[in-house]
Enzyme design. Structure first.
Site, short mmCIF file in Angstrom:
data_model
loop_
_atom_site.label_atom_id
_atom_site.label_comp_id
_atom_site.label_asym_id
_atom_site.label_seq_id
_atom_site.Cartn_x
_atom_site.Cartn_y
_atom_site.Cartn_z
N VAL A 170 0.95 -1.19 0.08
CA VAL A 170 0.07 0.12 -0.09
C VAL A 170 0.77 1.34 -0.08
O VAL A 170 2.00 1.11 0.65
CB VAL A 170 -0.95 0.04 1.11
CG1 VAL A 170 -1.96 -1.05 1.31
CG2 VAL A 170 0.01 -0.14 2.51
N SER A 171 0.43 2.24 -0.35
CA SER A 171 1.27 3.60 -0.48
C SER A 171 1.01 4.17 0.66
O SER A 171 -0.02 3.75 1.72
CB SER A 171 0.78 4.67 -1.58
OG SER A 171 -0.52 5.27 -1.22
#
Length: 203
Positions: free
Chosen positions: A11-12
């Site tokens: 995930v960013s």
């Protein structure tokens, strides 16, 4: 030796959807200790947990990812990494959102050919969508500026001593550094705000 199942999540730093990816991987019986999570951009593969996964995964093991863009979002990099894992490391990959991308199936020539086509199409779509998002963001920023919307954080309120310090600086009673210190401001900020104030003065 039996093969081992692994899961990879990315995930960013701006999104917090690892729970959804983790639930999907657990549904396939992947143990918690075999799930690797990186919280950073997918622009390259220099990610700590991904590199740790590569050090552990071996021939005939299976790597599960929720979707193809969890591996990365750059078309060429995704393809290169996919081929590295499946051809050089001889690891199987399963993309949960796309059953066609399951290298455990169709290991004959036709199955491999179809899988490669699907992978290339999906990798291109992922990269294209990323480009479209950047373009929409740029267009949105340009439209907001055209409407006079100020972007970014609002400037800090000026200290009460600022205006007096500016007047004394203009008269030569204080140097720029002394005036900035009188306002408890960095010198560069003092000059910037003083010039900005001068431009905004009514005629």
């Amino acid at each position: 030796m039996a093969n081992t199942d692994y899961g990879y999540i990315r995930v960013s730093t701006r999104e917090q959807n690892e729970a959804r990816q983790k639930l999907a991987l657990r549904a396939f019986g992947i143990p918690e200790q075999n799930i690797y999570l990186d919280k950073q951009s997918g622009k390259d593969f220099d990610r700590p947990q991904y590199q740790a996964l590569l050090r552990r995964i071996k021939k005939d093991d299976v790597l599960y990812v929720k979707s193809i863009d969890r591996l990365g979002r750059n078309y060429d990099e995704i393809l290169a990494q996919w081929r590295y894992l499946t051809k050089d490391r001889e690891v199987d990959i399963v993309v949960l959102d796309m059953p066609l991308l399951d290298t455990r199936r169709g290991k004959d020539l036709m199955g491999t050919f179809l899988g490669d086509i699907v992978l290339q199409v999906l990798s291109f779509v992922a990269e294209n969508e990323r480009s479209n998002i950047r373009q929409r963001q740029a267009e949105g920023i340009a439209a907001a500026k055209a409407r006079g919307v100020r972007l970014g954080r609002p400037p800090k309120p000026l200290p009460k001593s600022f205006f007096l310090a500016v007047e004394r600086w203009k008269k030569g009673e204080l140097s720029g550094k002394q005036a900035a210190e009188a306002c408890s401001m960095p010198v560069s900020s003092f000059y910037y705000r003083a010039k900005k104030q001068e431009k905004e003065k009514p005629l």
